[in-house]
Design an enzyme around this catalytic site. Structure first.
Site, mmCIF file in Angstrom:
data_model
loop_
_atom_site.group_PDB
_atom_site.id
_atom_site.type_symbol
_atom_site.label_atom_id
_atom_site.label_comp_id
_atom_site.label_asym_id
_atom_site.label_seq_id
_atom_site.Cartn_x
_atom_site.Cartn_y
_atom_site.Cartn_z
ATOM 1 N N ASP A 23 -1.776 -0.744 5.906
ATOM 2 C CA ASP A 23 -2.264 -0.732 7.008
ATOM 3 C C ASP A 23 -3.411 -0.293 7.453
ATOM 4 O OD1 ASP A 23 -1.698 1.696 5.800
ATOM 5 O OD2 ASP A 23 -1.849 3.067 7.542
ATOM 6 N N LYS A 53 -5.300 26.179 -8.728
ATOM 7 C CA LYS A 53 -3.785 25.989 -8.509
ATOM 8 C C LYS A 53 -3.954 24.437 -9.156
ATOM 9 C CE LYS A 53 -3.927 23.493 -4.049
ATOM 10 N NZ LYS A 53 -5.830 23.934 -3.568
ATOM 11 N N THR A 55 -1.900 1.501 -4.650
ATOM 12 C CA THR A 55 -2.670 2.419 -3.279
ATOM 13 C C THR A 55 -4.474 2.782 -4.150
ATOM 14 O OG1 THR A 55 -2.455 4.728 -2.791
ATOM 15 C CG2 THR A 55 -1.293 4.104 -5.703
ATOM 16 N N ASP A 68 0.824 -1.243 -0.039
ATOM 17 C CA ASP A 68 0.399 -0.317 -0.301
ATOM 18 C C ASP A 68 0.480 1.244 0.459
ATOM 19 O OD1 ASP A 68 -2.342 1.976 0.335
ATOM 20 O OD2 ASP A 68 -1.789 1.675 2.259
ATOM 21 N N ASP A 78 -6.496 -2.093 2.622
ATOM 22 C CA ASP A 78 -5.883 -3.309 2.583
ATOM 23 C C ASP A 78 -6.037 -4.925 2.547
ATOM 24 O OD1 ASP A 78 -3.984 -1.172 1.275
ATOM 25 O OD2 ASP A 78 -3.457 -0.668 3.243
ATOM 26 N N PHE A 129 -12.011 20.872 -7.721
ATOM 27 C CA PHE A 129 -10.558 20.150 -8.120
ATOM 28 C C PHE A 129 -11.707 18.713 -8.923
ATOM 29 C CE2 PHE A 129 -8.601 16.459 -7.935
ATOM 30 C CZ PHE A 129 -6.791 16.898 -8.181
ATOM 31 N N GLU A 180 -3.384 20.342 0.552
ATOM 32 C CA GLU A 180 -4.261 21.511 0.866
ATOM 33 C C GLU A 180 -3.860 21.540 2.141
ATOM 34 O OE1 GLU A 180 -8.155 21.484 -0.131
ATOM 35 O OE2 GLU A 180 -7.293 22.250 -2.113
#
Lengths: 1157, 364
Positions: free
Chosen positions: A827, A577, A688, A414, A831, A554, A512
């Protein structure tokens, strides 16, 4: 999973078909349904108890016995035992009954203990207190007593005890924030909504008056799906019905954040909660060693059966002559005579089976089990795997897989929280080419390609100053961060300035937060959003207020976000941004070149970069954008597309301000660990849920991708342009061409700079690849092509993965033709599925809860510990257990084969060669402890060297020590030794006197002689294999031999009153009193050990393996003190450590190792 | 595991860096737990094994030679008296054998010794093709009966079947082994050069293990009168006399008769020999058995023809290493030489390849 669903079915059937309905109706507070409601069918729900234990006090004994005898080996021994009880067999039932009893007892105790631990854990959970609202009062209650329909009060940071429907919250708007980190691994805060009509109920008393029922579907495992309806009965009889969706459903396991308290009603409890339904039942994982052990067992079973068959047949051939069958001196009883020949033959066969059954060692299972159980303590005890910061040490949940740690070929890791610390940190920003670093620590760094400057004394001119401030403001405004105040009493301003801990930022994106915090350190502090005005505290401690007009949120396609604000001076700004690739094409002015260079530099460093740009809007332009946005927002169809178009129109003509760099700090030594794993021949995949850019940056930082790695992308973006089919074929062509040319290169000796490939694939594409072929067959082999590509890539990154997809990937690799051993490490709860799926699952005791650690086979505090876990512990365990397995078979062949040979000399009468005591104790006590202790503490190579030189791991890859040739070698060694023992003794005994007083020895002395040689040989063989002689080894090896001698003296020294035979009386002592016996024992031991020693020495001299070279090198180092030697050694050591940082190919490391010898 | 849902609480406990939890969780830094016990790490290389091989060779070869010489110095004489051949004096006896004949059949076998037997001579009888190690046979005895246990005397163990009872009377000693006890009588005569037959005195004590005679085998009861001690039992079917009439000497009668004890120690292999008598050396001047002619007189009671067995008498002297057995000496010499040879081979390998490993790879 299967089991639980079956059980559910059964309970359903038991409950009666008519009671089973698709929906459940829950009365809030379990109140009587109001009159006029539909007929109420009471349903029985389970209580809120979580049960993970297997046994209860009462069913432990029968159930455990049943489970144990389901194991084929135990069942086999049980059968042997029963056969011995029933028919007249050469050995007494005790010989197999005792070991079996021992095995069963030890296993039962172990399992009982484990189940007791589970009970304890269950109890801790089931008894943890919850607050229930009853009759207008809050009462405390144990979690397990919670029932469906109960209204509960949850306070901040508490975990939900069951699946709940949110009724009201302490926030006016009826929302609450929840983190589902322990469920799906997303640590961001999610907003859930209270039911509109109940959000006014804010005190306990209110709920007493609430009359409502909830209709919802029966529990199902999908976390994100929920359909229901709430009916609220007010005074008027007409109930108000409101729809319920997943935004109202709080799941068990999630935690309440940022909200003081909430009221909610339980709808799914205990084993019916979505979390419980989501558990894959832990399937029994079996290690590769265990599989080969079983294969060997089958071989031995075949040998056993054929031995028994041969002997039975020969027996009947031999005794066809009645004078041989029943000579005058040895008549049968009448009952024996009358028995049918087939029955006689069958019992003879069984008797031979019993006689030879020791060839399949019962005690091997006990020893293996004990070795695994005790051996796992070394993992827990390891000081180097202790983490000071967490105060945690490695933890072993299943000891069955210790040796599998030494066999790993694929590592699936992960990213967030495993490779990285999940802790973003603002590193630098670059405005117009000038680099700003917030921390003084970074000053020492030389920054090529830009003027490094401390922010305080840097003033790039008045123009620069302006754009610098604009840049900072942009970053302070362009985000979706929320401010959370711990104490608002002192005022925010004070709080922030004097005590930083009192207020912090929360956002769904940790980047952020890092940016805003970075700005704070650079002097611009974002205070809060108040009345749609964003407040900023600038360097001069003045509060600047900007009106937030629009947020262009976003999304991963656009890869940027924008805000439109109006300053106090009335100017309209659009700050944007986003990823460099999405900003640069839209920039019309600004110092693009410098920024671009800096961004690229940072990206290579593994930092997450963002570019910041702005655009000043005139009032007219603003009006226009407003119009654009509003029309898009109001669109009923294709809203997303229209919004995207609108954004596209608005976000253009930027002025570039600069770029930022944020680091998701890698875990300590993550890169080093990954490098070591790769050197050890493992393929490392990163799986991931994160977005591609971030994940790729981490991969670069952790050296998974190198600068030279050519990245192949298999992402939605590409598959949108081309069809999946074409992309796949393109990629495989690229990879295979390279592969082909590479082999040619190596052939001509020109393997100079071969490109290694890294593959990036995202979740959507992956599911397309894995989708079972629908119509045409050409699509069917996507899987194979994909696997082929993966196999040729040195590293693979899978991003945007759903938890189940992670498991799918692991499964895909697991089931690929080579059946590699996989390891998954993670973790978070997301997972868990892959941890359960992989051969070895490792959990990291991370920030996102303990789910992964609990479901894993092993849990370690930090990713870096994986290196020692695999390279040292895994290696050792594999070496140890493979020797254990081979040695066990060897010693039992050597033990039983003389008995087989003896049958040819005793008329196939199943006469045992050894006494019963020897038969029983051989495996239990004479030869058990040395191998057990060997398999616990053997270290063929120093552990520091194992860590230093990962390539040694390749020496044991692919189960190399348990391959068939090695197994056959050991077996032949056993047979050879057996032949030496038997015929050696035979020729000595044959027709000659053994003593100096002329007296003769009998058959028991013969057996004892063979047995003595056997015990000594087998123990000394182990001694020769031992590379690491601690005092324990000395104690156990010499102790066992001494014990054998003492036992034999004692066993033959007394007339044992409880025995009905005294055949061993003084046999051992008489044997020792004869000179030739001593001489022949020594001779036979030497002969038996000779071939193995010679083979070892010659192989080591002529064809040494890497391991052996290292051993010799180490040996020279530790055993010579001459200046030259130590000098050379130190030199080499130095070289090998320095070579650590460059990459060492296995070949060159082999050479390197060769030096040390 | 399901029990994992509540992590908030537990995490809270664990991550609190209170000294207590850390102290408890921190593994002990002991050498054992860290797998760093001091250890001797030997490695079998050509270099280290070499000396061992030479040493073994150097020790084994002299031992082997010694053993071989000793074995060769032992005098052994063997004579087969089964009587399968027409020419054999015992042919008639072997042919006319019947279990219930009352008159013993005797035969005399002349033989001559080429060399004198100087020290004590041990006289063995040997049987071939006799499976004393057959499972049914080996277990067919009752050790507690033989140890003088009176209850076992009257109730022989089930293992003795079918030799446990004869017409409801318990058999003492029971079992197949006892029943088939070797009952040929062997006498040895020296034919004086002047033709007179001198019987050689044969010692019948000291042929059984001391512990067997004094501990393992005991006559039942404290009764000095064996006849009454064995009251209520019957003799084994094949025996001619009951157990209490095996010998006139009370110390060698009943269960503690040494011939009986010797027979009861079942042989390991189907061809075996058992100690029969000892011919004690009289004085230092004359050899125990001078060279010359002898006669072996056999009272032929024991049938072996049915299972194609053979009967032999062996006269042997004994050294410190037992009877004649060249095998041990030869084996020692062979192994010693092989070790020596391997030592040489390893020396070559060590010099050729060992040095290569050490030096050849050292880079510039």
């Amino acid at each position: 999973m299967d089991f639980s669903s079956i059980r559910k079915l059964i309970t359903r059937w038991c409950a009666g078909e008519e009671n089973w309905v698709d929906t459940r109706t829950v009365y809030i507070g379990n109140k009587e349904p109001p009159p006029g409601a539909e007929a109420y069918i009471p349903q029985r729900y389970p209580d809120n108890r979580i049960i993970s234990s297997k046994y209860t006090f009462w069913n432990f004994f029968p159930k455990n016995l049943f489970e144990q005898f389901r194991r084929i080996a135990n069942f086999y021994f049980l059968i042997i035992f029963l056969v011995q009880l029933i028919i007249d067999t050469p050995t007494s039932p005790i010989t197999s009954g005792l070991p079996l009893f021992f095995v069963i007892t030890v296993t039962a105790i172990k399992q009982g203990y484990e189940d007791w631990l589970r009970h304890k854990a269950d109890n801790a959970i089931n008894q943890c207190p919850v607050h229930e609202v009853q009759h207008g009062k809050v009462i405390r209650k144990q979690s397990r007593k919670l029932r469906v329909g109960d209204v509960v009060l949850i306070k901040e940071d508490e975990t939900f005890p069951c699946d709940l429907i949110l009724l009201s919250t302490s926030r006016e708007d009826g929302t609450c924030f929840v983190t589902t980190a322990s469920l799906d691994g997303e640590s961001s805060h999610k907003t859930y909504y209270a039911v509109q009509d109940t959000k006014a109920f804010i005190t306990e008393e209110d709920f007493d008056t609430l009359q409502a029922s909830i209709e919802c579907e029966q529990p199902q495992p999908d976390l994100y799906k929920f359909v229901g309806r709430i009916n609220i009965y007010s005074d008027r009889n007409e109930p108000i019905a409101r729809p319920l969706g997943s935004e109202n459903l709080l799941l068990r396991g999630a935690t309440l954040k940022n909200t003081q308290h909430i009221y909610a009603v339980a709808i799914y409890t205990g084993m019916e909660t979505k979390m419980a339904l989501n558990y894959q039942s832990k399937s029994q994982k079996r290690s590769a060693v265990e599989k080969s052990m079983n294969a060997y067992l089958i071989v031995y079973l075949c040998i056993l059966i054929s031995k028994a068959l041969i002997n039975t047949v020969l027996k009947y051939v031999w005794q066809a002559d009645p004078d041989k069958d029943e000579p005058f001196y040895n008549q049968k009883t009448d009952t024996e005579r009358q028995r049918h020949i087939l029955i006689r033959a069958f019992t003879d066969f069984l008797a031979f089976m019993v006689l030879f059954n020791y060839i399949i060692p019962v005690s091997m299972y006990v020893t293996v089990e004990m070795q695994k159980f005790l051996g796992s303590y070394f993992i827990m005890w390891d000081d180097e795997m202790f983490d000071e910061e967490l105060g945690e040490r490695a933890q072993v949940n299943t000891s069955d897989l210790n040796e599998e740690l030494g066999q790993v070929e694929y590592v699936f890791t992960d990213k967030t929280g495993t490779l990285t610390e999940n802790n973003m940190e603002f590193i630098e920003c670059c405005v117009d080419g000038y680099v700003y670093v917030p921390d003084a620590i970074c000053n020492g760094q030389v920054m090529p390609g830009s003027t490094s400057m401390d922010m305080i004394d840097s003033s790039p001119g008045p123009g620069g100053k302006e754009s610098e401030e604009l840049f900072f403001r942009a970053l302070c405004l362009c985000h979706t961060v929320q401010v959370k105040e711990e104490e608002t009493v002192d005022g925010i301003k004070m709080g922030i300035h004097q005590n930083k801990a009192t207020s912090f930022y929360i956002s769904s994106s940790p980047d952020e937060v890092a940016l805003v915090e970075g700005m704070k350190r650079l002097g611009f502090t974002y205070l809060r959003l108040k009345d749609s005005h964003m407040e900023i505290l600038n360097r001069e401690d003045e509060v600047e207020r900007f009106e937030l007009l629009e947020v262009l949120t976003f999304d991963s396609v656009r890869r940027r976000m924008s805000v439109i604000v109006r300053s106090t001076t009335g100017e309209y700004y659009l700050f944007c941004k986003g990823a460099d690739s999405s900003i640069f094409p839209r920039v019309i002015s600004g110092k693009v070149e410098q920024v671009k260079a800096r961004v690229e530099h940072n990206a290579v460093e593994g930092l997450r970069t963002l570019c910041v740009a702005y655009r000043k809007l005139s009032v007219a332009q603003y009006e226009e954008t407003c119009h654009l946005l509003n029309s898009a927002k109001l669109a009923l169809q294709d809203r997303d597309r229209k919004l995207a178009e609108a954004y596209d129109l608005i976000e253009k003509d930027f002025v570039l301000l600069g770029a930022t760099a944020v680091e998701d700090r890698l875990q300590d030594k993550a890169a080093d660990t990954i490098e070591s794993l790769q050197k050890a021949g493992m393929k490392v995949w990163v799986l991931t849920g994160d977005k591609m850019e971030t994940a790729a940056a981490t991969c670069y930082a952790s050296k998974l991708f190198r600068r030279s790695t050519q990245i192949l992308e298999l992402t939605t973006k590409r598959t949108e342009e081309q069809s999946l089919h074409d992309v796949l074929f393109d990629l495989s062509k690229t990879v295979l061409r390279q592969h082909g040319s590479m082999t040619r290169d190596t052939f001509s000796g020109l393997s100079a700079d071969c490109v290694d490939y890294g593959l990036i694939i995202d979740g959507a594409t992956l599911s397309a690849v894995l989708k079972p072929s629908q119509e045409d067959s050409s699509q069917g082999n996507y899987k194979e092509i994909f696997l082929e590509i993966c196999r040729n890539c040195s590293a693979v990154l899978c991003c945007r993965m759903a938890p189940l997809q992670k498991a799918q990937i692991v499964k895909l690799i697991k089931s690929s033709p080579e059946h590699p051993i996989t390891l998954a490490i993670g973790d978070g709860a997301n997972d868990v599925s892959m941890i359960l799926e992989a051969h070895v699952g490792i959990g990291i005791m991370g920030k996102e809860g303990r789910q992964a650690a609990r479901n894993s086979d092993y849990a370690i505090p930090k990713f870096k510990h994986l290196k020692k876990m695999l390279l040292v512990h895994g290696h050792y365990y594999y070496i140890r257990i493979s020797e254990l397995v081979q040695y066990f078979f060897y010693k039992n062949v050597a033990f039983i084969f003389p008995q087989f040979l003896y049958q040819f000399f005793c008329g196939f009468s199943q006469q045992p060669l050894y006494d019963t005591a020897y038969l029983t104790l051989y495996n239990i006590s004479f030869t058990s402890l040395p191998i057990l202790l060997f398999s616990l503490i053997e270290q063929h190579i120093n552990m520091d060297i194992l860590k230093k030189d990962p390539s040694l791991y390749r020496d044991i890859a692919k189960n190399s020590l348990l391959r068939w040739p090695i197994f056959i070698y050991w077996t032949f060694l056993g047979v050879f030794d057996a032949v030496v023992f038997f015929f050696g003794s035979y020729f000595l005994f044959n027709n000659s006197t053994f003593t100096s007083n002329g007296q003769m020895f009998g058959n028991w002395t013969f057996g004892t002689l063979v047995f003595t040689v056997l015990v000594f040989t087998v123990t000394l063989k182990l001694a020769l294999d031992t590379h690491y002689w601690t005092w324990i080894n000395h104690f156990v090896i010499w102790g066992s031999l001494l014990f054998f001698v003492i036992f034999s003296l004692l066993w033959g020294g007394i007339i044992w009153p409880f025995l009905n035979y005294q055949r061993m009386y003084y046999v051992f002592i008489q044997m020792l009193s004869s000179g030739p016996a001593w001489l022949s024992i020594i001779l036979l031991i030497v002969i038996s050990l000779l071939p193995d020693v010679v083979k070892k020495v010659i192989c080591r001299a002529l064809w040494p393996t890497t391991t052996e070279r290292i051993q010799v090198g180490e040996h020279t180092h530790t055993h010579t003190n001459t200046y030259t030697h130590t000098h050379t050694h130190a030199h080499i050591m130095h070289r090998s450590t320095s070579s650590h940082f460059t990459s060492v190919t296995p070949a060159s490391s082999r050479e390197l190792i060769g030096l040390t010898s | 595991m399901m029990a994992s849902s509540y992590n908030a609480k537990e995490d809270g406990h664990v991550t609190v860096p209170g000294g207590g939890t850390i102290q408890n969780k921190k593994p002990d830094n002991t050498a054992f737990k860290q797998q760093r016990l001091p250890a001797w790490q030997p490695i079998l290389t050509a270099g280290t094994v070499l000396p061992a091989f030479f040493v073994i060779g150097l020790i084994f070869i002299p031992i082997g030679i010694g053993l071989y010489v000793t074995s060769n110095n032992i005098k052994e004489f063997e004579i087969d008296y089964t009587g399968t051949d027409m020419s054999s004096p015992c042919f008639n006896c072997s042919q006319s054998f019947s279990w219930n004949s009352t008159r013993p059949c005797t035969c005399a076998l002349p033989f001559s010794l080429e060399q004198p037997f100087e020290s004590n001579v041990f006289m063995y009888y040997g049987l071939s093709n006799f499976y004393q190690n057959h499972r049914r046979y080996v277990k067919s005895r009752d050790d507690s009966q033989l140890n003088g246990d009176t209850t076992s005397l009257m109730n022989p163990s089930k293992e003795c079947e079918p030799y446990a009872r004869n017409e409801k009377m318990p058999i003492a000693p029971c079992g197949a082994i006892a029943n088939s006890m070797f009952n040929d009588t062997l006498d040895l005569y020296y034919i004086d050069p002047n033709g007179t037959r001198i019987q050689i005195p044969l010692m019948k004590k000291g042929i059984a293990w001391w512990t067997d005679k004094h501990v393992k085998f005991r006559n039942p009861g404290g009764n000095p009168n064996l006849t009454s001690a064995f009251q209520g039992t019957t003799k084994p079917i094949n025996w001619r006399k009951p157990v209490y009439e095996l010998d006139t000497d009370a110390e060698n009668n009943g269960f503690i008769n040494e011939d009986f004890i010797v027979w009861m120690r079942t042989a390991a292999l189907p061809t075996f020999r058992k100690l029969y008598r000892i011919i004690q050396k009289k004085n230092n001047m004359t050899p125990t058995l001078p060279r010359g002619n002898y006669t072996l007189e056999v009272t032929y009671n024991y049938p072996v023809r049915s299972f194609e067995g053979r009967k032999r008498v062996i006269l042997s002297t004994i050294s410190w290493m037992g009877g004649k057995n060249p095998f041990l000496g030869i084996a020692y010499i062979t192994v010693g030489s092989v070790c020596f040879f391997l030592g040489v081979v390893l020396l070559i390998i060590h010099h050729k390849y060992g040095s290569r490993n050490n030096t050849a790879d050292i880079p510039n």
